[in-house]
Design an enzyme around this catalytic site. Structure first.
Site, PDB file in Angstrom:
ATOM      1  N   CYS A 144       0.806  -0.886  -0.131  1.00  0.00           N
ATOM      2  CA  CYS A 144      -0.286  -0.059   0.136  1.00  0.00           C
ATOM      3  C   CYS A 144       0.773   0.917  -0.041  1.00  0.00           C
ATOM      4  O   CYS A 144       1.274   1.798   0.824  1.00  0.00           O
ATOM      5  CB  CYS A 144      -1.077   0.061   1.163  1.00  0.00           C
ATOM      6  SG  CYS A 144      -2.028   1.407   1.054  1.00  0.00           S
ATOM      7  N   CYS A 147      -0.638   3.982   2.336  1.00  0.00           N
ATOM      8  CA  CYS A 147      -0.582   4.070   3.531  1.00  0.00           C
ATOM      9  C   CYS A 147       1.196   4.488   4.551  1.00  0.00           C
ATOM     10  O   CYS A 147       0.923   4.527   5.329  1.00  0.00           O
ATOM     11  CB  CYS A 147      -0.724   1.802   4.261  1.00  0.00           C
ATOM     12  SG  CYS A 147      -2.887   2.412   3.310  1.00  0.00           S
ATOM     13  N   ASP A 148       1.937   3.717   3.167  1.00  0.00           N
ATOM     14  CA  ASP A 148       3.474   3.728   4.094  1.00  0.00           C
ATOM     15  C   ASP A 148       4.328   4.560   2.557  1.00  0.00           C
ATOM     16  O   ASP A 148       5.562   4.960   3.076  1.00  0.00           O
ATOM     17  CB  ASP A 148       3.947   1.938   3.462  1.00  0.00           C
ATOM     18  CG  ASP A 148       2.472   1.324   4.437  1.00  0.00           C
ATOM     19  OD1 ASP A 148       3.033   1.399   5.561  1.00  0.00           O
ATOM     20  OD2 ASP A 148       2.483  -0.029   4.312  1.00  0.00           O
TER      21      ASP A 148
END
Length: 330
Positions: A144, A147-148
């Site tokens: 992701c 997300c990261d």
């Protein structure tokens, strides 16, 4: 086998399921929640339990560990009266009311059901792709970018995205905001992404493409330092230095246990009425990544969990009374 009755049963865990439990319990629906026991190979709490620092969930300016955030969700739902079973639902029966939900230890009869079983990001299997200590998952490998991707370890670094669809193009373009370069590795000669997405990615000077290649190994010390790639046309191997690898090869929604008792789309996600969490079965609602193939964020999952609980409450208090032959459970 133990048999219980309730007005609302929630299947799943993570932001969607636990948020639904919080709202339903506060509405005094006394929900039962099956959070699963290593369902799909993931601990209760879903994909968040496989992440480290979550920096994009509101209320935590310093960030919070994914497992800790899940545990907070869980405790909040439980504190309002949700009864939680750490058991995996094996099958359901939506052919008649009350609906029946089966785990290995019990059967629950319920007037309404919320499905929040999520989806699992597909991860390719090669040397170094797994969990620590032998692999670099969460130590440079992720599924992701949103997300990261903004994490310090990826900033101003050479990054890799594996995939060839629209999601891969989106991930690659997102990562250019933080990384020095992004290499898209795809096993075919042509991308599967739409022409629009292809053109946008190819126009970005930070993105380059490595076609007809696969990743066969990830290496490093404490964190990822590079990957070994294989040319599928001549079988040559070479090393590619990078500090981050992002899988963008799709997700697998956890809907197999439903056995098509609710309508699914061509990819196995639960179909819901646009702007709603209603499924094809009255009184059955779906929220989170099991019905969301686009956003797949903790905050959006929590939002649809709220929607599902409110819609279930409305169904139980109004709509259900209008349907003949319904059985209310006292």
């Amino acid at each position: 086998m133990n048999c219980l009755s309730c007005r609302l049963c929630i299947i799943g865990s993570g932001p969607a399921a636990y948020t639904a439990a919080i709202y339903a319990a506060r509405a005094e629906l006394q929900p039962i929640l099956f959070e699963g026991f290593l369902a799909n190979g993931v601990a209760a709490g879903g994909q968040l339990t496989t992440t480290t620092v979550v920096e994009n969930y509101p209320g935590f300016p310093e960030g919070i560990q994914g497992p800790e955030l899940c545990e907070r969700f869980r405790k909040q739902g439980e504190s309002f009266g949700t009864e939680i079973f750490t058991e995996t639902v094996e099958k359901v029966d939506f052919s008649r009311r009350p609906y029946r939900i089966f785990s290995s230890n019990r059967v629950v009869e319920s007037d309404s059901v919320i499905i929040a079983t999520g989806a699992l990001a597909k991860r390719l299997d090669f040397i170094g792709s797994g969990d620590p200590p032998d692999g670099f998952w969460n130590r440079g490998i992720s599924a992701c970018a949103v997300c990261d991707g903004a994490a310090p370890i990826f900033r101003n670094q050479d990054l890799v995205v594996v995939g060839g669809g629209d999601s891969a193009m989106e991930e690659a373009m997102f990562l250019t905001k933080f990384g020095k370069s992004v290499t898209v590795i795809h096993r075919r000669d042509d991308l599967r992404a739409s022409k629009v997405m292809q053109n946008r990615a190819k126009a970005n000077e930070k993105i380059r493409f490595l076609f007809s290649h696969i990743v066969v190994e990830a290496y490093g010390d404490r964190v990822l330092k590079g990957v070994k790639v294989k040319d599928l046309k001549n079988n040559e191997l070479r090393n590619l230095s990078c500090s981050g690898l992002f899988f963008a090869v799709g997700h697998l929604p956890a809907t197999k246990f439903l056995e098509n008792q609710v309508e699914l789309d061509e990819d196995g996600y639960i179909k819901t009425v646009p702007g709603s969490t209603k499924t094809s079965v009255p009184g059955v609602f779906a929220c989170g990544d099991v019905q969301d193939k686009k956003w797949r964020q903790a905050i959006t999952a929590a939002g649809t969990g709220c929607m599902a609980a409110l819609e279930a409450e409305h169904y139980l208090s109004t709509e259900m009374e209008q349907v003949d032959g319904l059985h209310w459970i006292e």
